[in-house]
Design a protein around this motif. Sequence first.
Motif, PDB file in Angstrom:
ATOM      1  N   HIS A  50      41.417   5.659  33.287  1.00  0.00           N
ATOM      2  CA  HIS A  50      40.589   6.211  32.611  1.00  0.00           C
ATOM      3  C   HIS A  50      40.845   7.278  31.547  1.00  0.00           C
ATOM      4  CE1 HIS A  50      37.456   5.981  35.163  1.00  0.00           C
ATOM      5  NE2 HIS A  50      37.555   5.336  36.110  1.00  0.00           N
ATOM      6  N   ALA A  51      42.053   7.367  31.304  1.00  0.00           N
ATOM      7  CA  ALA A  51      43.227   8.545  30.823  1.00  0.00           C
ATOM      8  C   ALA A  51      43.417   7.487  29.545  1.00  0.00           C
ATOM      9  CB  ALA A  51      44.653   9.187  31.265  1.00  0.00           C
ATOM     10  N   ILE A  53      40.735   5.715  28.015  1.00  0.00           N
ATOM     11  CA  ILE A  53      39.992   5.337  27.627  1.00  0.00           C
ATOM     12  C   ILE A  53      39.161   6.239  27.223  1.00  0.00           C
ATOM     13  CG2 ILE A  53      37.620   4.497  28.220  1.00  0.00           C
ATOM     14  CD1 ILE A  53      38.408   2.760  30.939  1.00  0.00           C
ATOM     15  N   ASN A  58      33.984  11.045  23.709  1.00  0.00           N
ATOM     16  CA  ASN A  58      35.010  12.102  24.078  1.00  0.00           C
ATOM     17  C   ASN A  58      35.701  13.081  22.816  1.00  0.00           C
ATOM     18  OD1 ASN A  58      35.780   9.088  25.691  1.00  0.00           O
ATOM     19  ND2 ASN A  58      37.012  10.531  26.685  1.00  0.00           N
TER      20      ASN A  58
HETATM   21  C1  LIG Z   1      37.449  10.240  28.197  1.00  0.00           C
HETATM   22  O1  LIG Z   1      36.131  10.665  29.361  1.00  0.00           O
HETATM   23  C2  LIG Z   1      35.875  10.690  29.716  1.00  0.00           C
HETATM   24  C3  LIG Z   1      34.526  11.094  30.859  1.00  0.00           C
HETATM   25  O2  LIG Z   1      35.188  12.473  30.346  1.00  0.00           O
HETATM   26  C4  LIG Z   1      37.237  10.855  30.882  1.00  0.00           C
HETATM   27  O3  LIG Z   1      37.196  10.304  32.140  1.00  0.00           O
HETATM   28  C5  LIG Z   1      38.736  10.015  30.154  1.00  0.00           C
HETATM   29  O4  LIG Z   1      39.685  10.599  31.304  1.00  0.00           O
HETATM   30  C6  LIG Z   1      38.467  10.153  28.623  1.00  0.00           C
HETATM   31  N1  LIG Z   1      39.454  10.048  28.366  1.00  0.00           N
HETATM   32  C7  LIG Z   1      40.246  10.487  27.877  1.00  0.00           C
HETATM   33  C8  LIG Z   1      41.744   9.652  27.150  1.00  0.00           C
HETATM   34  O5  LIG Z   1      40.930  11.646  27.721  1.00  0.00           O
END
Ligand SMILES: *[C@@H]1O[C@H](CO)[C@@H](O)[C@H](O)[C@H]1NC(C)=O
Length: 531
Positions: A50-51, A53, A58
Amino acid sequence: MKFPSSPFQLAILSILSVVTVSWATSDPLVNIDDFLQCLSKQSQSTSSIHAAIYTPQNTSFQSVLSDRIKNRRFSTSTTPKPLAIVAAKHEYHVQATVLCAKQQGLQIRIRSGGHDYEGLSYVSHVPFIILDMFQLQSINVNVAEKTAWVQSGATLGQVYYKIAEKSNVLGFPAGVGPTVGAGGHFSGGGYGSLMRKYGLSIDNIIDAKIVVADGRVLDRKSMGEDLFWAIRGGGGASFGVILSWKLKLVSVPAKVTVFNVSITLEQGATDVVYKWQYAAPLLPKDLFLRVRPLQVNSTGRKKTVKVSFIGLFLGRINKLLPLVKERLPELGLQRSDCFEMSWIENIVFFADFPIGTPITTLLNRTNGQPSFFKAKSDYVTKPIPKRVIESLWKEMIKIDNFWMDWNPYGGRMGEIPESATPSPHRAGNLFLIQYYAVWVEEGVEAASKYLQLSRKLFDLMTPYVSKNPREAFQNYRDLEIGANLDNQTNFQIAKIYGSKYFKGNFDRLVRVKTMVDPHNFFKHEQSIPPV
Ligand SMILES: *[C@@H]1O[C@H](CO)[C@@H](O)[C@H](O)[C@H]1NC(C)=O
Ligand SMILES: Cc1cc2nc3c(=O)[nH]c(=O)nc-3n(C[C@H](O)[C@H](O)[C@H](O)COP(=O)(O)OP(=O)(O)OC[C@H]3O[C@@H](n4cnc5c(N)ncnc54)[C@H](O)[C@@H]3O)c2cc1C
Ligand SMILES: *[C@@H]1O[C@H](CO)[C@@H](O)[C@H](O)[C@H]1NC(C)=O
Ligand SMILES: *[C@@H]1O[C@H](CO)[C@@H](O)[C@H](O)[C@H]1NC(C)=O
Ligand SMILES: *[C@@H]1O[C@H](CO)[C@@H](O)[C@H](O)[C@H]1NC(C)=O
Ligand SMILES: *[C@@H]1O[C@H](CO)[C@@H](O)[C@H](O)[C@H]1NC(C)=O
């Protein structure tokens, strides 16, 4: 398929089992959520993806997108934007992105340094995501073996710096722009001031790791010599995602000499440039002498052209001066023009920083505000007549801030066979011209003005440069070279730009493409098509 049993690769295996061949008949209505879900599935069994994407939701989406855009022409409000950016933090993120994008019929654009002249690494006209490699930037230099493994997201500045940190007598032949990415630069050929001594970057790359369309990670041994040949100069983005490269480092002396002598037209630049054509390609391999004509438009002065003669000599001043005096006396090179320094300091000098700038500047990956630009390239095999050089200046004077690089061939470049790598421009070339129009005015009108002027100048050069085909350098990507007639198939168009970039090597590239990516998952406006 055989996988080593690391947890990462096991995670990929679980994805593989989910992936079907549905991408071949993919739904045109792409659902980005399905893509993100596919990526999530994989993150349950490994550390979180997730980190890595970014979607437009975002807050940092815009900055991650634009921080690595080098050409402002492709950073306007009308430029198509990606549905998401996956900024891979691990190699298995790359594998997951390839597999999930394929499953969802989603096009990917691969970006390392973002210096693509036509923005192909971050713009597409169909729904797409960017697979951004910039967080994969480790560099491991092995001095004893004289090699280095470099991840694709590293910049050339970082590569040079890391080599110099370990040794002041080792270097690597590659480009001068410190923020250029290893991913695009090496897969497109890569040349710079060591080319006459050691050839292109690709002539000194001995291994690589790549993620291919079925998600596997291959190295030189497992990919085989055909694919390894193709990615060294054939453009990576047609064949897979290159994770890393193994470089064979080359010897450089502890002290080199550089100079930068500028002469205006009024001071007689034309004669020196004319003579340079005969002298520069025949100089000893240790001397690289580039010509850079620049349109100058200083306030209150007549518009003119100033030509810089910029040199790197792999030796000391005492040896350089008599050599230039013998081979190109017209230049009038003086001892006071010359500076001895370490090889790494020469990199800083060639990158246009003032002498004395700390070499840590090479680690700076931040681009300033980008300009709008359009570049083109030509190979010259016969000296250009003086009157033609004069008419070239006349056209150039009309284009504010226009500049060119004339980069001498010969030396090692003439010794490597055309088919040794996909990059065929070898023996018989005197020099490569880069034409570079750059402007700051916004809007389509300004852009079309500069594009037109640069095309006019390019047309003027037609009789004096390579023909059938009029060759071009792939790292100076130019979408204007694939004549785009409506009645032509994609393959016919590809043959046009393919023969300009690769000459006879195009056919072998098509064969490799057909073998490793027959469904054409990895594609862009100038990729290699399968048969
Ligand atoms: C982008 O937002 C999503 C949903 O809130 C989150 O899970 C993700 O970690 C965020 N991406 C970054 C790179 O922070
Ligand atoms: C300021 C400046 C100076 C330059 N100087 C030189 C020079 O001295 N010598 C020279 O030869 N060239 C030079 N170039 C051209 C440069 O080499 C090319 O633009 C090169 O393709 C840029 O690589 P990148 O990774 O920065 O670009 P990107 O835009 O990220 O990528 C370029 C192309 O490669 C593909 N690609 C990128 N990474 C990967 C990967 N990991 N796997 C597969 N495909 C990938 C992209 O999809 C795209 O098609 C210069 C360009 C600029 C803007
Ligand atoms: C160049 O000179 C012209 C006048 O001849 C001026 O209008 C223009 O703004 C100048 N351009 C630059 C970039 O300095
Ligand atoms: C060489 O000199 C010219 C003209 O003064 C300057 O514009 C250019 O930046 C210099 N180039 C290098 C590599 O030092
Ligand atoms: C890095 O480069 C940018 C763009 O050229 C510049 O604005 C910034 O000051 C540089 N940072 C450092 C630490 O040199
Ligand atoms: C396509 O059209 C051009 C110009 O109209 C013509 O010269 C060419 O022969 C045509 N090519 C094919 C393959 O039909």
